[in-house]
Design an enzyme around this catalytic site. Structure first.
Site, short mmCIF file in Angstrom:
data_model
loop_
_atom_site.label_atom_id
_atom_site.label_comp_id
_atom_site.label_asym_id
_atom_site.label_seq_id
_atom_site.Cartn_x
_atom_site.Cartn_y
_atom_site.Cartn_z
N GLU A 400 17.58 -6.26 20.09
CA GLU A 400 17.75 -5.77 21.46
C GLU A 400 19.01 -6.37 22.09
O GLU A 400 19.10 -6.51 23.29
CB GLU A 400 16.53 -6.10 22.33
CG GLU A 400 15.24 -5.52 21.83
CD GLU A 400 14.91 -4.14 22.38
OE1 GLU A 400 15.65 -3.66 23.26
OE2 GLU A 400 13.94 -3.55 21.94
N GLU A 404 23.81 -13.97 21.76
CA GLU A 404 25.26 -14.14 21.96
C GLU A 404 25.80 -12.99 22.80
O GLU A 404 26.60 -13.20 23.73
CB GLU A 404 25.97 -14.17 20.60
CG GLU A 404 25.74 -15.43 19.78
CD GLU A 404 24.38 -15.48 19.11
OE1 GLU A 404 23.69 -14.44 19.02
OE2 GLU A 404 23.99 -16.58 18.66
#
Lengths: 418, 254
Positions: A400, A404
């Site tokens: 999803e 990062e």
């Protein structure tokens, strides 16, 4: 003494080390009893009712099977259909096509509760919900009426196809092409890591109808059985084993233009909007796992004795438990705020959904991991649920949108000039 | 016959909570503790809703006696399929002293007021385990009672009932109007569905006071002390049966 009284006595015995994990004791531990982490604080009466149904369903229909579904890699179709009968198949889909018409916050509360029963299955249900919502929100009358009722009842199951072998975080660079040929698009390419792939009936596919970049992407609904649609091998995963994951392959796969959601070039937009909700849902699943793990750790500390006293007398462990509880509640509040922001379409909605996903998935993984540590050697055994929570929610820090990428979204919001 | 069923639902401490006695030994800690509907009351509601679905009765009215929070319990009953609710407002000291005698007087008054054909209750509450309210209500109304019901079927103006008793199963036939109390195996309560929970919001809950029903809620009982059960003592191993008998006699057990 009433049979129910006997049931409650058994339930209160907790996870005795020498006994096998009794289903009843497992259920009671996940019922949200410890006061400061009670997930019903601050909710309306109606939301408490939704939560109660979800908790009861999780404890009775999911938790007893969670380990078996993981070990045997069973996709629990019947259980999910039971959930759909209660309205969990299209929680934020509009009622005129069979949905429950609830808010993002109601949805988060429900997934959080269901997750205490089985993270992997709840995560799949949330993906299914996102697909149903996408067709409900961006489809035309015919598409909504054709697909949504069956999805809301889970007569049919859905999968979401965005990621490809060559494009994960850089989703806009996807290559699956859809060439217009009269009243059809011909699809060529492949999608990777598709949850439910091969076992589901309806595929919501992001593909390239135009030029490079996000503006060339459109959204097509592809039905199982369409010639040219095939699947890769079932992936062997560390967790999320109650849902099959496969590559989805398109080889000259002809899809009617009537199955396109919205206009050409709108697909990426839909995908990003869908992901905002998807992020709250996945974070909510992490929350449920962390909540269950804190309960399990707490119960274990009260029972396990070393050096002549229960572990609960050890200050380090007391402090660790306090930290876990604090991070749990902090995660919960951030997720619920993000859900509200999304519901109200606030300007900060995208950023706060990313913050909630980033914070909650990271913190909740740490909570579950710490709970495993507190169980000592027993935490490493598959007889104990805590290891499954750890394995199942590890991937929430990756999909999803990786954590990062969440940082990218947030920093862009902070550093942009407007 | 009105075709109306009164279902009593009680708000109790959730079955999974670890009960703690208050430091002053006057009762158990209830503040901030999770409460829910008594499990046997859930079974009673389910049975009433089933009868309505079979079109054997026309209306299910959920009743609860207690403070403001009792309305949550009534809402749960509405979400399961009850049509409307009556909240009998009892709070403070009156609520702490509320027992089966007072509740049965209230239910009897309501049954007359609502022209009820049937009263469905749980066999007992899991907090006080009294197992008295159903029986007392029937006595006050001079109605037949079918307690510990594990099977209920309506046959014209009579009810066929299977009761779970110590000796096995007892089959009886009683006239209506009647009081039935539900035992564990009567049915499996349904989950409320999300649409039903939302519909429940629109269903009416009326609040009344015991005085409005002409009921005096003064308790005839006074709780002197509440304490934890004694800690389980360690046992003792013996070598022979003779030793066992000697030890039992020493402990005054035989």
């Amino acid at each position: 003494m009433a049979a129910v009284g006997a049931l409650s006595r058994i339930a209160r015995l907790g996870s005795r080390i020498c006994k096998n994990r009794v289903t009843l004791s497992g259920n009671s531990q996940k019922r949200g009893i410890a006061a400061c982490i009670d997930p019903s604080h601050g909710l309306t009466d109606e939301q408490k009712e939704f939560q109660k149904v979800a908790f009861d369903f999780a404890a009775n229909e999911m938790a007893p099977h969670m380990a078996e579904w993981d070990q045997k890699e069973i996709f629990p179709v019947e259980t999910m259909r039971k959930a759909a009968q209660l309205g969990f198949g299209g929680i934020y889909v509009q009622p005129d096509v069979g949905g429950s018409g609830l808010s993002r916050l109601d949805t988060s509360i429900i997934f959080e509760a269901l997750s205490t029963g089985c993270v992997s299955t709840t995560a799949y249900i949330s993906i299914h919900n996102m697909c149903a919502w996408m067709i409900d929100s961006y489809g035309n009358k015919e598409q909504r009426e054709k697909f949504c009722p069956d999805l809301c009842s889970m007569e049919k199951f859905a999968s979401y196809c965005l990621t490809e072998p060559g494009s994960g975080s850089d989703a806009a660079s996807l290559l699956t092409s859809a060439q217009r040929k009269g009243d059809h698009y011909v699809l060529n390419g492949s999608k990777a890591f598709i949850s439910g792939g091969g076992d589901t009936d309806v595929y919501v596919v992001m593909c390239r109808t135009g030029g490079k970049g996000p503006k060339g992407i459109s959204c097509l609904v592809v039905e199982k059985g369409t010639p040219g649609l095939s699947f890769g091998k079932k992936e062997k995963k560390v967790g999320w084993n109650s849902q099959p994951t496969r590559a989805v392959i398109f080889e000259d796969c002809a899809v009617p233009v009537a199955n396109r959601l919205g206009e050409e070039g709108q697909g990426f937009n839909f995908a990003m909007k869908g992901l905002n909700g998807g992020r709250i849902n996945i974070a909510s699943c992490s929350l449920g796992a962390a909540h269950a793990s804190v309960q399990l750790a707490r119960d274990h500390l009260l029972v396990r004795k070393q050096f002549g006293e229960t572990l609960s007398n050890n200050q380090f462990l007391q402090f660790k438990l306090a930290e876990m509880a604090t991070k749990l509640v902090a995660s919960r509040l951030l997720i619920r705020e993000a859900a509200q922001a999304l519901q109200e379409d606030r300007p900060d909605a995208v950023a706060i959904c990313s913050m909630a996903k980033l914070f909650a998935t990271d913190e909740c993984f740490n909570i579950c991991n710490q709970a495993l540590q507190m169980h000592g050697g027993y935490g490493y055994l598959k007889d104990y649920a805590v290891q499954q929570f750890v394995r199942d929610i590890r991937v929430h820090q990756i999909l999803e949108g990786t954590n990062e990428v969440m940082r990218m979204i947030i920093s862009r919001n902070l550093l942009s000039e407007s | 016959m009105s075709g109306r069923v009164l279902v009593g639902v009680k708000r109790v401490i959730d079955y999974a909570v670890k009960i703690r006695v208050k430091p002053d030994n006057t009762g158990v800690v209830t503040d901030g503790v999770k409460h829910s509907m008594n499990p046997f009351c859930e079974i009673a509601v389910e049975e009433a809703v089933k009868l309505k679905e079979k079109k054997l009765i026309k209306e299910v009215v959920a009743v609860s006696c207690g403070p403001q929070q009792s309305q949550e319990t009534i809402r749960t009953a509405l979400a399961m399929g009850a049509d409307r609710g009556i909240h009998v407002d009892v709070s403070g000291k009156d609520y702490e002293n509320l027992g089966p005698l007072q509740v049965s007087k209230i239910l009897a008054a309501l049954a007359k007021q609502e022209d009820a054909q049937l009263i469905l209750l749980g066999k007992q509450a899991i907090d006080d385990d009294c197992n008295q309210t159903g029986q007392m209500t029937a006595a006050l109304l001079d109605w037949p009672q079918g307690t510990f019901a594990s099977e209920v079927s309506l046959e014209g103006d009579k009810i066929n009932l299977v009761r779970e008793i110590d000796g096995g199963l007892e089959h009886i036939k009683i006239n209506t109007p009647a009081v039935i109390t539900a035992d564990l195996r009567l049915n499996t309560p349904r989950y409320a569905t999300l649409p039903n929970i939302m519909k429940a919001k629109k269903k009416k809950i009326v609040t009344v006071k015991p005085a409005d029903l002409g009921v005096d809620v003064t308790s005839r009982l006074e709780v002197l002390k509440v304490e934890e059960p004694p800690q389980r003592q360690a046992g003792m191993k013996v070598e022979t049966v003779e030793d066992l008998v000697v030890k039992l006699k020493e402990a005054g057990r035989v």
